[in-house]
Design a protein around this motif. Structure first.
Motif, PDB file in Angstrom:
ATOM      1  N   SER A  79      24.683  18.428  14.423  1.00 28.06           N
ATOM      2  CA  SER A  79      25.692  19.402  14.852  1.00 28.06           C
ATOM      3  C   SER A  79      25.270  20.133  16.119  1.00 28.06           C
ATOM      4  O   SER A  79      26.097  20.494  16.943  1.00 28.06           O
ATOM      5  CB  SER A  79      25.920  20.472  13.783  1.00 28.06           C
ATOM      6  N   LYS A  80      23.985  20.398  16.221  1.00 25.27           N
ATOM      7  CA  LYS A  80      23.525  21.187  17.368  1.00 25.27           C
ATOM      8  C   LYS A  80      22.094  20.802  17.722  1.00 25.27           C
ATOM      9  O   LYS A  80      21.319  20.452  16.837  1.00 25.27           O
ATOM     10  CB  LYS A  80      23.572  22.670  16.961  1.00 25.27           C
ATOM     11  N   VAL A  81      21.778  20.866  19.012  1.00 22.66           N
ATOM     12  CA  VAL A  81      20.398  20.610  19.442  1.00 22.66           C
ATOM     13  C   VAL A  81      19.892  21.881  20.127  1.00 22.66           C
ATOM     14  O   VAL A  81      20.576  22.447  20.979  1.00 22.66           O
ATOM     15  CB  VAL A  81      20.328  19.422  20.435  1.00 22.66           C
ATOM     16  N   VAL A  82      18.736  22.330  19.720  1.00 21.35           N
ATOM     17  CA  VAL A  82      18.127  23.482  20.382  1.00 21.35           C
ATOM     18  C   VAL A  82      16.917  22.951  21.152  1.00 21.35           C
ATOM     19  O   VAL A  82      15.974  22.419  20.563  1.00 21.35           O
ATOM     20  CB  VAL A  82      17.691  24.548  19.338  1.00 21.35           C
ATOM     21  N   ALA A  83      16.982  23.062  22.471  1.00 22.93           N
ATOM     22  CA  ALA A  83      15.879  22.565  23.307  1.00 22.93           C
ATOM     23  C   ALA A  83      15.088  23.768  23.811  1.00 22.93           C
ATOM     24  O   ALA A  83      15.640  24.636  24.488  1.00 22.93           O
ATOM     25  CB  ALA A  83      16.429  21.761  24.475  1.00 22.93           C
ATOM     26  N   VAL A  84      13.835  23.835  23.446  1.00 18.68           N
ATOM     27  CA  VAL A  84      12.999  24.954  23.898  1.00 18.68           C
ATOM     28  C   VAL A  84      11.933  24.417  24.851  1.00 18.68           C
ATOM     29  O   VAL A  84      11.155  23.542  24.488  1.00 18.68           O
ATOM     30  CB  VAL A  84      12.345  25.695  22.706  1.00 18.68           C
ATOM     31  N   GLU A  85      11.957  24.951  26.075  1.00 20.19           N
ATOM     32  CA  GLU A  85      11.055  24.454  27.121  1.00 20.19           C
ATOM     33  C   GLU A  85       9.960  25.482  27.410  1.00 20.19           C
ATOM     34  O   GLU A  85      10.249  26.657  27.611  1.00 20.19           O
ATOM     35  CB  GLU A  85      11.893  24.200  28.385  1.00 20.19           C
ATOM     36  N   HIS A  86       8.731  25.015  27.408  1.00 17.32           N
ATOM     37  CA  HIS A  86       7.615  25.908  27.729  1.00 17.32           C
ATOM     38  C   HIS A  86       6.400  25.024  28.016  1.00 17.32           C
ATOM     39  O   HIS A  86       6.125  24.082  27.259  1.00 17.32           O
ATOM     40  CB  HIS A  86       7.325  26.842  26.550  1.00 17.32           C
ATOM     41  N   ALA A  87       5.661  25.331  29.058  1.00 17.37           N
ATOM     42  CA  ALA A  87       4.497  24.508  29.422  1.00 17.37           C
ATOM     43  C   ALA A  87       3.495  24.425  28.266  1.00 17.37           C
ATOM     44  O   ALA A  87       2.843  23.399  28.061  1.00 17.37           O
ATOM     45  CB  ALA A  87       3.822  25.087  30.663  1.00 17.37           C
ATOM     46  N   GLY A  88       3.418  25.490  27.475  1.00 19.69           N
ATOM     47  CA  GLY A  88       2.466  25.532  26.364  1.00 19.69           C
ATOM     48  C   GLY A  88       2.837  24.617  25.208  1.00 19.69           C
ATOM     49  O   GLY A  88       2.069  24.460  24.257  1.00 19.69           O
ATOM     50  N   LEU A  89       4.023  24.010  25.285  1.00 19.91           N
ATOM     51  CA  LEU A  89       4.447  23.110  24.202  1.00 19.91           C
ATOM     52  C   LEU A  89       4.006  21.670  24.438  1.00 19.91           C
ATOM     53  O   LEU A  89       4.298  20.781  23.622  1.00 19.91           O
ATOM     54  CB  LEU A  89       5.973  23.187  24.018  1.00 19.91           C
ATOM     55  N   LYS A  90       3.328  21.431  25.540  1.00 21.17           N
ATOM     56  CA  LYS A  90       2.827  20.083  25.827  1.00 21.17           C
ATOM     57  C   LYS A  90       1.925  19.620  24.673  1.00 21.17           C
ATOM     58  O   LYS A  90       1.068  20.374  24.207  1.00 21.17           O
ATOM     59  CB  LYS A  90       2.024  20.116  27.137  1.00 21.17           C
ATOM     60  N   GLY A  91       2.160  18.414  24.215  1.00 27.14           N
ATOM     61  CA  GLY A  91       1.334  17.876  23.122  1.00 27.14           C
ATOM     62  C   GLY A  91       1.786  18.322  21.744  1.00 27.14           C
ATOM     63  O   GLY A  91       1.233  17.896  20.739  1.00 27.14           O
ATOM     64  N   LEU A  92       2.817  19.181  21.703  1.00 34.06           N
ATOM     65  CA  LEU A  92       3.376  19.673  20.435  1.00 34.06           C
ATOM     66  C   LEU A  92       2.307  20.142  19.441  1.00 34.06           C
ATOM     67  O   LEU A  92       2.283  19.718  18.289  1.00 34.06           O
ATOM     68  CB  LEU A  92       4.275  18.608  19.781  1.00 34.06           C
ATOM     69  N   LEU A  93       1.442  21.016  19.907  1.00 28.05           N
ATOM     70  CA  LEU A  93       0.421  21.561  19.015  1.00 28.05           C
ATOM     71  C   LEU A  93       1.076  22.458  17.976  1.00 28.05           C
ATOM     72  O   LEU A  93       2.000  23.215  18.277  1.00 28.05           O
ATOM     73  CB  LEU A  93      -0.599  22.380  19.807  1.00 28.05           C
ATOM     74  N   THR A  94       0.577  22.372  16.763  1.00 29.10           N
ATOM     75  CA  THR A  94       1.133  23.159  15.662  1.00 29.10           C
ATOM     76  C   THR A  94       1.156  24.651  15.988  1.00 29.10           C
ATOM     77  O   THR A  94       2.137  25.340  15.735  1.00 29.10           O
ATOM     78  CB  THR A  94       0.286  22.912  14.398  1.00 29.10           C
ATOM     79  N   GLU A  95       0.049  25.141  16.575  1.00 33.80           N
ATOM     80  CA  GLU A  95      -0.039  26.579  16.868  1.00 33.80           C
ATOM     81  C   GLU A  95       1.007  27.009  17.888  1.00 33.80           C
ATOM     82  O   GLU A  95       1.429  28.162  17.898  1.00 33.80           O
ATOM     83  CB  GLU A  95      -1.435  26.926  17.418  1.00 33.80           C
ATOM     84  N   ALA A  96       1.425  26.070  18.745  1.00 36.62           N
ATOM     85  CA  ALA A  96       2.438  26.407  19.748  1.00 36.62           C
ATOM     86  C   ALA A  96       3.849  26.248  19.174  1.00 36.62           C
ATOM     87  O   ALA A  96       4.727  27.077  19.426  1.00 36.62           O
ATOM     88  CB  ALA A  96       2.261  25.499  20.974  1.00 36.62           C
ATOM     89  N   VAL A  97       4.069  25.208  18.404  1.00 34.66           N
ATOM     90  CA  VAL A  97       5.437  24.916  17.930  1.00 34.66           C
ATOM     91  C   VAL A  97       5.845  25.832  16.774  1.00 34.66           C
ATOM     92  O   VAL A  97       7.004  26.256  16.687  1.00 34.66           O
ATOM     93  CB  VAL A  97       5.582  23.421  17.524  1.00 34.66           C
ATOM     94  N   THR A  98       4.890  26.171  15.895  1.00 34.83           N
ATOM     95  CA  THR A  98       5.252  26.972  14.710  1.00 34.83           C
ATOM     96  C   THR A  98       5.985  28.278  15.077  1.00 34.83           C
ATOM     97  O   THR A  98       7.052  28.549  14.523  1.00 34.83           O
ATOM     98  CB  THR A  98       4.008  27.256  13.829  1.00 34.83           C
ATOM     99  N   PRO A  99       5.472  29.093  16.027  1.00 32.68           N
ATOM    100  CA  PRO A  99       6.205  30.319  16.353  1.00 32.68           C
ATOM    101  C   PRO A  99       7.609  30.046  16.901  1.00 32.68           C
ATOM    102  O   PRO A  99       8.527  30.855  16.703  1.00 32.68           O
ATOM    103  CB  PRO A  99       5.341  30.987  17.431  1.00 32.68           C
ATOM    104  N   VAL A 100       7.785  28.891  17.570  1.00 32.42           N
ATOM    105  CA  VAL A 100       9.114  28.544  18.103  1.00 32.42           C
ATOM    106  C   VAL A 100      10.070  28.258  16.936  1.00 32.42           C
ATOM    107  O   VAL A 100      11.236  28.688  16.939  1.00 32.42           O
ATOM    108  CB  VAL A 100       9.010  27.306  19.039  1.00 32.42           C
ATOM    109  N   VAL A 101       9.563  27.564  15.917  1.00 28.87           N
ATOM    110  CA  VAL A 101      10.391  27.267  14.743  1.00 28.87           C
ATOM    111  C   VAL A 101      10.730  28.573  14.021  1.00 28.87           C
ATOM    112  O   VAL A 101      11.888  28.809  13.643  1.00 28.87           O
ATOM    113  CB  VAL A 101       9.640  26.305  13.773  1.00 28.87           C
TER     114      VAL A 101
END
Ligand SMILES: Cc1cc2nc3c(=O)[nH]c(=O)nc-3n(C[C@H](O)[C@H](O)[C@H](O)COP(=O)(O)OP(=O)(O)OC[C@H]3O[C@@H](n4cnc5c(N)ncnc54)[C@H](O)[C@@H]3O)c2cc1C
Length: 339
Positions: A79-101
């Motif tokens: 239904s919807k796509v949420v695209a979050v862009e941030h240089a710190g999200l490179k490699g999709l590290l858990t510590e970086a992605v978790t706060p975004v979720v």
């Protein structure tokens, strides 16, 4: 909280609750990707999400998520796509992605947050659950209702039905248990943001070493030729590579073969490796230890080649050949060539 066991038929009150809450169900799927290509398991995860009812939002976090967000927007059922862009999200590290979720969930509370049960999903799902103070549900193979899931225990030797009483169900999905969602036919809106819920203080992505291979990817392969300790050396694995290339198969291995240094550990199949369910799985020089079976026994057809007629692998094999692999595999290979 999780209740495990055989779940009885729902009572009238529970049915009322589930049909009332179904209207409000909304699921967040966390997309796995490498910055350019959507990982195939995300499509299977979207199918699992569609069984929960309600809207499906897919979060594409990344240093440059646009291309993958576009791909996801075309997937049927999204239904919807949420695209979050941030240089710190490179490699999709858990510590970086978790706060975004967590930030996305604060904005629009979801009833379910799901990810594929890959290394990525297996790392992030318990982290998210911890932050939300709920019990995660790992590696589901079925959805009975929006709060009741099926998963395996004891290296796949028992099947548990678990019911979650938590407000948010945080779930990882065994991708081989669900068909992939159609990659086309959808037209979801993409909501882009660059807001920085990203936490870069705990870990930084430095680099990665990828094994380069032209063979099909293990998790998505229709045919897998897998070798064990019996291959005896790294060099001897060439017999399997040659055969696999001839029949367009991926190559897998047991932990014994990985630990002996015959192949890299991304080829390991089993409880502590990858879980696969191809159309054809060929176990060559593999004894069939319980921990290996946990990763391949859902394959449609299993063929075993082993010189020991008592090897446990023959108990799960549809076709078995008691033969020395160093004789049988080159012979099979030459027959394929002759075809
Ligand atoms: C906690 C834990 C997790 C584990 N996770 C995994 C996992 O994820 N994946 C995994 O694979 N294992 C895993 N293991 C290891 C597992 O228990 C076995 O040790 C391993 O699977 C054995 O690998 P194998 O079949 O290659 O070797 P073996 O058990 O040594 O079997 C070799 C087989 O090859 C046959 N053979 C020998 N020579 C020939 C020949 N010339 N031709 C034909 N056949 C021949 C033999 O008869 C034998 O059956 C785990 C173990 C533990 C304790």
């Amino acid at each position: 909280m999780l209740r495990t066991g055989l779940v009885s038929a729902p009572t009238a009150a529970a049915r009322l609750f589930s049909s009332a809450s179904a209207r409000f169900a909304s699921t967040l799927v966390i997309a796995e990707h490498d910055g350019a290509v959507l990982a195939a398991g995300t499509l299977n995860t979207i199918t699992a999400a569609s069984k929960l009812g309600g809207n499906i939002t897919v979060l594409v976090a990344g240093a440059s998520p646009k291309a993958v967000a576009d791909t996801v927007s075309k997937v049927k059922g999204v239904s919807k796509v949420v695209a979050v862009e941030h240089a710190g999200l490179k490699g999709l590290l858990t510590e970086a992605v978790t706060p975004v979720v967590i930030a996305a969930h604060k904005k629009t509370p979801f009833t379910h947050i799901v990810a594929p049960a890959t290394t990525f999903g297996k790392t992030i799902i318990p982290n998210i659950a911890g932050k939300l103070d709920v019990a995660p549900i790992s590696d589901i193979i079925g959805v009975k209702s929006e709060d009741t899931f099926v998963r395996t225990l004891y290296a796949g030797n028992a099947i548990a039905t678990v019911q979650s009483t938590d407000a948010v169900k945080v779930v990882s999905v065994r991708t081989t248990a669900f068909e992939p969602a159609a990659a086309t036919g959808g037209s979801a809106a993409v909501e882009s943001s660059s807001d920085g819920a990203v936490d870069q203080t705990q870990s930084v992505f430095v680099g990665q070493e990828l094994v380069k291979s032209d063979r099909p990817e293990l998790a998505a392969a229709q045919v897998i030729v897998s070798g064990g300790r019996a291959l005896k050396s790294k060099e001897n694995f060439k017999i399997l590579y040659d055969f696999a290339d001839k029949i367009g198969a991926a190559v897998g291995a047991t932990r014994a073969a990985v630990e002996a240094g015959y192949v890299s550990n991304d080829l390991q199949i089993g409880q502590t490796g990858k879980i696969v369910a191809p159309t054809l799985y060929m176990a060559i020089g593999i004894s069939g230890a319980i921990q290996h079976l946990a990763g391949m026994k859902d394959s449609k057809t299993i063929v075993a080649i082993n010189k020991d007629p008592e090897a446990p692998i023959f108990q799960v094999a549809d076709f078995g050949l008691v033969e020395d692999l160093f004789k049988a595999v080159p012979e099979l290979s030459s027959k394929v060539k002759a075809k």
